[in-house]
Design a protein around this motif. Sequence first.
Motif, PDB file in Angstrom:
ATOM      1  N   LYS A 262       1.404  14.882  74.893  1.00 33.30           N
ATOM      2  CA  LYS A 262       2.364  13.783  75.033  1.00 33.30           C
ATOM      3  C   LYS A 262       2.796  13.734  76.491  1.00 33.30           C
ATOM      4  O   LYS A 262       3.113  14.771  77.077  1.00 33.30           O
ATOM      5  N   ILE A 263       2.787  12.534  77.059  1.00 33.98           N
ATOM      6  CA  ILE A 263       3.223  12.350  78.450  1.00 33.98           C
ATOM      7  C   ILE A 263       4.314  11.283  78.475  1.00 33.98           C
ATOM      8  O   ILE A 263       4.159  10.215  77.871  1.00 33.98           O
ATOM      9  N   MET A 264       5.408  11.595  79.170  1.00 28.64           N
ATOM     10  CA  MET A 264       6.525  10.652  79.266  1.00 28.64           C
ATOM     11  C   MET A 264       6.899  10.449  80.732  1.00 28.64           C
ATOM     12  O   MET A 264       7.015  11.421  81.483  1.00 28.64           O
ATOM     13  N   VAL A 265       7.040   9.200  81.131  1.00 39.27           N
ATOM     14  CA  VAL A 265       7.512   8.902  82.492  1.00 39.27           C
ATOM     15  C   VAL A 265       8.782   8.060  82.396  1.00 39.27           C
ATOM     16  O   VAL A 265       8.892   7.186  81.539  1.00 39.27           O
ATOM     17  N   SER A 266       9.756   8.339  83.268  1.00 43.87           N
ATOM     18  CA  SER A 266      11.032   7.625  83.252  1.00 43.87           C
ATOM     19  C   SER A 266      11.447   7.254  84.668  1.00 43.87           C
ATOM     20  O   SER A 266      11.248   8.042  85.587  1.00 43.87           O
ATOM     21  N   GLY A 267      12.024   6.082  84.801  1.00 42.21           N
ATOM     22  CA  GLY A 267      12.512   5.635  86.114  1.00 42.21           C
ATOM     23  C   GLY A 267      12.127   4.185  86.379  1.00 42.21           C
ATOM     24  O   GLY A 267      11.776   3.437  85.458  1.00 42.21           O
ATOM     25  N   ARG A 268      12.157   3.797  87.646  1.00 43.27           N
ATOM     26  CA  ARG A 268      11.819   2.415  88.019  1.00 43.27           C
ATOM     27  C   ARG A 268      10.296   2.276  88.111  1.00 43.27           C
ATOM     28  O   ARG A 268       9.711   2.300  89.191  1.00 43.27           O
TER      29      ARG A 268
END
Length: 209
Positions: free
Chosen positions: A150-156
């Motif tokens: 599982k890969i999660m990216v957060s931000g603009r």
Amino acid sequence: MGQKVHPYGFRLGVSRDWKARWINEKNYKEYLLEDLKIRDFLKKNYMAAGVSDIYIERPEPGKVVITIKCARPGVMIGKKGSEVKLLRQRLEKLITRQFQLNIEEVKTPETDAILVAEDIASRIEKRASYKRAMKRAIFTAMRKGAKGIKIMVSGRLNGADIARTEWYLEGRLPLQTLRADLDYGYTTAFTKMGIIGVKVWIYKGDVQV
């Protein structure tokens, strides 16, 4: 309310071992600060080596044994061990103790959560598509024998005005199973539009507890 538990801390003493193998109640604060200095120094100065894990042991006062797991050990060893000697000298200058260095190779960096997260973060910093970077990492990890990722990216993301979170999951990810060999890694990508966080969970199968 999501009550999240760190996958590493949750399994400590069951299917995971401590990364700092020493105990000293008298000099605990001093040793802990030294450990943080060592870890920060190695991560900052040897990014090219792909440092995955750092294990610190203190068998006797004044002596520190460091085991470094990295994807490219040749970068840390250098020609005929020249880089190791230089690294030992720099560490002894940083902290006045005797150092013994053991460098181990990470056999499959494609299934190492921290290295996968750092790879995705570096691609995002180079303005590559975060979706493409995530899908590529998932494909290579599954091909190299991971049971789930599982890969999660957060931000603009892509420079959007409003920050958001996106994630992809492939295969199984048993977070509640203590015997599950779950690797977790977190890092940040520094872009012109702001910081983007990258989290990676990799499930490699069960271990005998």
